[in-house]
Enzyme design. Structure first.
Site, PDB file in Angstrom:
ATOM      1  CD  GLU A   1     -20.470  21.557 -40.391  1.00  0.00           C
ATOM      2  OE1 GLU A   1     -20.626  22.578 -39.684  1.00  0.00           O
ATOM      3  OE2 GLU A   1     -21.308  21.166 -41.221  1.00  0.00           O
TER       4      GLU A   1
ATOM      5  CB  CYS B   1     -20.548  15.349 -51.215  1.00  0.00           C
ATOM      6  SG  CYS B   1     -18.897  14.904 -50.660  1.00  0.00           S
TER       7      CYS B   1
ATOM      8  CG  ASN C   1     -21.496  16.225 -40.458  1.00  0.00           C
ATOM      9  OD1 ASN C   1     -21.989  15.542 -39.569  1.00  0.00           O
ATOM     10  ND2 ASN C   1     -22.027  17.361 -40.837  1.00  0.00           N
TER      11      ASN C   1
ATOM     12  CD  GLU D   1     -21.210  10.550 -46.781  1.00  0.00           C
ATOM     13  OE1 GLU D   1     -20.705  11.337 -45.966  1.00  0.00           O
ATOM     14  OE2 GLU D   1     -22.063  10.895 -47.611  1.00  0.00           O
TER      15      GLU D   1
ATOM     16  CB  CYS E   1     -18.372  13.940 -45.804  1.00  0.00           C
ATOM     17  SG  CYS E   1     -18.705  15.374 -46.831  1.00  0.00           S
TER      18      CYS E   1
ATOM     19  CB  CYS F   1     -18.373  11.018 -49.887  1.00  0.00           C
ATOM     20  SG  CYS F   1     -17.944  12.030 -48.456  1.00  0.00           S
TER      21      CYS F   1
HETATM   22  N1  THU Z   1     -21.985  16.177 -45.519  1.00  0.00           N
HETATM   23  C1  THU Z   1     -21.644  14.904 -45.231  1.00  0.00           C
HETATM   24  O1  THU Z   1     -21.199  14.596 -44.118  1.00  0.00           O
HETATM   25  N2  THU Z   1     -21.783  13.960 -46.202  1.00  0.00           N
HETATM   26  C2  THU Z   1     -22.216  14.233 -47.472  1.00  0.00           C
HETATM   27  O2  THU Z   1     -22.056  13.422 -48.360  1.00  0.00           O
HETATM   28  C3  THU Z   1     -22.894  15.501 -47.730  1.00  0.00           C
HETATM   29  C4  THU Z   1     -22.480  16.613 -46.818  1.00  0.00           C
HETATM   30  C5  THU Z   1     -21.811  17.203 -44.485  1.00  0.00           C
HETATM   31  C6  THU Z   1     -20.712  18.183 -44.767  1.00  0.00           C
HETATM   32  C7  THU Z   1     -21.146  19.358 -43.951  1.00  0.00           C
HETATM   33  O3  THU Z   1     -20.659  19.205 -42.630  1.00  0.00           O
HETATM   34  C8  THU Z   1     -22.650  19.282 -43.926  1.00  0.00           C
HETATM   35  O4  THU Z   1     -22.997  17.968 -44.353  1.00  0.00           O
HETATM   36  C9  THU Z   1     -23.326  20.283 -44.833  1.00  0.00           C
HETATM   37  O5  THU Z   1     -22.810  20.242 -46.109  1.00  0.00           O
END
Ligand code: THU
Length: 133
Positions: free
Chosen positions: A44, A90, A42, A55, A53, A93
């Protein structure tokens, strides 16, 4: 590559997570039908909605390198210094995975020590795809 090794690759991918806002590190490891491995974390952003994310990072890396045929993806998450027992992908994704993968596509969730295989169809039933257009 075994499922266990793919899960370990997802765990390793967490090391590069850029998550100063959530401190929640997610790693993904995407195995292509051709046997190549794409890892993602991920990434941010201060404008939260610009966050990508793990994925999607892995999938976009692969697609941008000419790969569109995928065997499986492994996902591992957790706060910095910990590994969560289970991190689900999520909805966005799941939708991106559905763009490239069939309903029987394998999605590994859990930890490298204790994980389970799901199918995309289980995680995203009745999905909207190009078939609906
Ligand atoms: N996140 C992911 O990388 N993949 C997911 O499917 C769920 C959420 C990340 C996004 C964000 O940087 C952190 O997790 C918290 O939501």
């Amino acid at each position: 590559m075994t499922d266990r090794e793919l899960m370990q690759a997802a765990q390793d991918a967490r090391n590069y997570s850029y998550c100063p806002y959530s401190n929640f590190r997610v790693g993904a490891a995407l195995l292509t039908k051709s046997g190549n491995l794409y890892m993602g974390c991920n990434v941010e952003n201060a404008g939260y909605s610009a966050t990508n994310c793990a994925e999607r990072t892995a999938i976009f890396k692969a697609v941008s390198e000419g790969e569109r045929e995928f065997e499986a993806i492994a996902i591992v998450g957790g706060r910095t210094g910990e590994t969560a027992p289970f991190t689900a992908p999520c909805g966005v994704c799941r939708q991106v995975i559905a763009e490239f993968c069939p309903a029987d596509f394998k999605i590994l969730l859990g930890t490298p020590e204790n994980f389970k295989a799901y199918t995309l169809g289980e995680l995203l039933p009745f999905s909207f795809t190009s078939d609906n257009l």
